[in-house]
Structure formats: structure tokens, C-alpha cells
Write an enzyme that holds these catalytic residues in place. Sequence first.
Site, PDB file in Angstrom:
ATOM      1  N   ARG A 148       2.550 -11.051   5.984  1.00  0.00           N
ATOM      2  CA  ARG A 148       3.995 -10.884   6.182  1.00  0.00           C
ATOM      3  C   ARG A 148       4.351 -10.168   7.474  1.00  0.00           C
ATOM      4  O   ARG A 148       5.508 -10.150   7.878  1.00  0.00           O
ATOM      5  CB  ARG A 148       4.597 -10.144   4.983  1.00  0.00           C
ATOM      6  CG  ARG A 148       4.520 -10.988   3.721  1.00  0.00           C
ATOM      7  CD  ARG A 148       5.009 -10.232   2.513  1.00  0.00           C
ATOM      8  NE  ARG A 148       6.455 -10.115   2.497  1.00  0.00           N
ATOM      9  CZ  ARG A 148       7.127  -9.517   1.508  1.00  0.00           C
ATOM     10  NH1 ARG A 148       6.467  -8.989   0.500  1.00  0.00           N
ATOM     11  NH2 ARG A 148       8.429  -9.449   1.531  1.00  0.00           N
ATOM     12  N   PRO A 194       0.816  -1.183   0.000  1.00  0.00           N
ATOM     13  CA  PRO A 194       0.000   0.000   0.000  1.00  0.00           C
ATOM     14  C   PRO A 194       0.860   1.247   0.000  1.00  0.00           C
ATOM     15  O   PRO A 194       1.679   1.451   0.888  1.00  0.00           O
ATOM     16  CB  PRO A 194      -0.793  -0.108   1.307  1.00  0.00           C
ATOM     17  CG  PRO A 194      -0.282  -1.353   1.983  1.00  0.00           C
ATOM     18  CD  PRO A 194       0.968  -1.737   1.325  1.00  0.00           C
ATOM     19  N   GLU A 195       0.668   2.058  -0.997  1.00  0.00           N
ATOM     20  CA  GLU A 195       1.315   3.349  -1.052  1.00  0.00           C
ATOM     21  C   GLU A 195       0.234   4.375  -0.693  1.00  0.00           C
ATOM     22  O   GLU A 195      -0.880   3.999  -0.350  1.00  0.00           O
ATOM     23  CB  GLU A 195       1.923   3.575  -2.442  1.00  0.00           C
ATOM     24  CG  GLU A 195       2.894   2.451  -2.815  1.00  0.00           C
ATOM     25  CD  GLU A 195       3.586   2.615  -4.153  1.00  0.00           C
ATOM     26  OE1 GLU A 195       3.748   3.757  -4.600  1.00  0.00           O
ATOM     27  OE2 GLU A 195       3.964   1.600  -4.755  1.00  0.00           O
TER      28      GLU A 195
END
Length: 283
Positions: free
Chosen positions: A119, A2-3
Amino acid sequence: MPELPEVETVMRGIEPAMTGHKIHKLILNRPDLRWPFPSGMEERVSGTKVRGLRRRSKYILADLDSDETLLIHLGMSGRILVSRDPLGNFAHDHPPLQKHDHVIFDMENGARITFNDPRRFGAMDLLETNLGDAHPLLCKIGPEPFGNAFNEGYLVNILKKKNSPIKSALLDQRVVAGLGNIYVCEVLFKAGISPKTIARKISAKRTMPISQIIKEVLAEAIEAGGSTLKDFRHSDGELGYFQHRFKVYGREGEPCVNEGCETKIRRIVQSGRSSFYCPKCQR
DNA sequence: ATAGGCACCTGGTGGC
DNA sequence: TGCCACCAGGTGCCTA
């Protein structure tokens, strides 16, 4: 993943369920994400009301009426699911827990907000709201792309001091907040600048448009995210992974989309990360 | 002070 | 089917 645009979209997506609403119970299904959760987090958050949500760079900040602010970062693989029924009402029946559902916000209004992150590069923390940007994770971040401090002069100035490839310079969160690997590739394509070029060697004439291009590329992506949100009562309520087609990112070997170009998009590795660019249009 | 590389973690994909 | 190498949207920390 996600940016800035994805984080903005996620924030807008959880907004209706959170802002002005009481968190009935915060449930932590493990002691940590990237770092241990702060001590007493469940007790400190449960029972508070969310005054409002903000975004700073890739962080979502939830101001609580306990005068503490909950900080959320999605890392690489963080996703948020809002359970609600198909009519858009808040549901009291929730889907079964999935693997990697690490944090759950059960709202008093019946909504359930689930943070899933395989992650575990994501993070959460609690800080005093009046600390502002003094939090160690926030204090070194550069200007917001849509803020007043971010303009042509600022960016030209900082880039002319950078001795690294322009790709790394724009990825540096101290230079500008919120860009990540995808959007830096897209910005450089639109600017016609090779990711390999050393930032300080690019003329001011060529770096000048970059700040505007950053705003355009991000705004367009946020808009694309917004349109997926509009639809999200028809989907499963999962936020963050809206995908719109990029011009260079992930397009190795495909023809450049610029009018009359056709050159194959190339992928190179810079400081361990993929850069995609058109070797003809980007010099 | 700055730039570059590594580490943290899991899962998906494609080749043999 | 199994195993393996390689890839992934982030970023703090360490080193030179």
C-alpha cells in the site's frame, strides 16, 4: 498493521543482521513510498556501518556511522524479509524479488533485508543523528509507554482534558506513543471501559489503571512476537506479521472471553475505524 | 487549540 | 469467471 509490538519485533529481527554491520548497497526500486525518498539516499546510506537500532513509537531508527539516522515506518502493510540460510548463517543467495519489494539493503555480511509494502503508506527518511527527536515526524509524539514520563498521573491528567471518545484519545500518538487500532481495543477491554465513553467523563479512579494495562498488553504482545522470532530460522524470515489471538479485536459475534460472560462481541465504527468491545463488560 | 473527516494506495474477501 | 462493495494493523493535512 504494525503497532508498537510488531515494530519492536521487526527491529529485533533485523538487529543481528544490521547492528555493527556495513550496508554494502542500498537499492531503491522506486522513487518514493508515502513520500519521495530523500535526495541522494542510496549514496548516503551505501557504505555506512550501522551503529545501532532504536525504536521510537512505530518508527525504527538506524544510526549510521555517517552521523545520519535512517528512519523507517512500516505504514499499514510494510513487511521486512531477512534472507538467510536454514542454518541461520547469512546467505549470499537470495530469493527472487517479489512485487512491492521497494527497498533492499544488501549487507556486507551477505544478509539481504527487503522492505515490501503493497500500500506504500510506509516511509523512509534520513536525518542528522544529533537532531534527536526534532524531526517533524517525531517531534509531536507523546511518551513511550515503557518510559519514565508515562505513568498513572500523566495519563489521568491528559485524559481528563480530552473531549473525544476514549478510543480516539488512546489512538492519538501525542497522548501515548505506539498504540494502534488493535491494541487500543484490547486495552479498553482489559480496562472494562467502553470505547464510546468520552475520555474526560471517566472518573480518575477508572482511568488510573489504564497506563499499567497499556504496558501489560504491549509487553505480552512483544513477548509473543519474540517467541515467533526464536523460530524464525524455520520460517521464511519474514518479520512483522506474527499473529496471536486477540481477546476482542476481530471477534465480532464471538462470545466474550471473560469468565461467565458469553455476551457477543460487538463491532462499531468510530471515526472510520472498527472498534470491538463487549457491551456488557465495557461500560 | 482541538476534534473529526478525508486522502493516500493495493489487495483480499464475499456476494451476486 | 467477472464485477462490485467493503474491509484492512497508519497518519498527515485540511476544515470547522
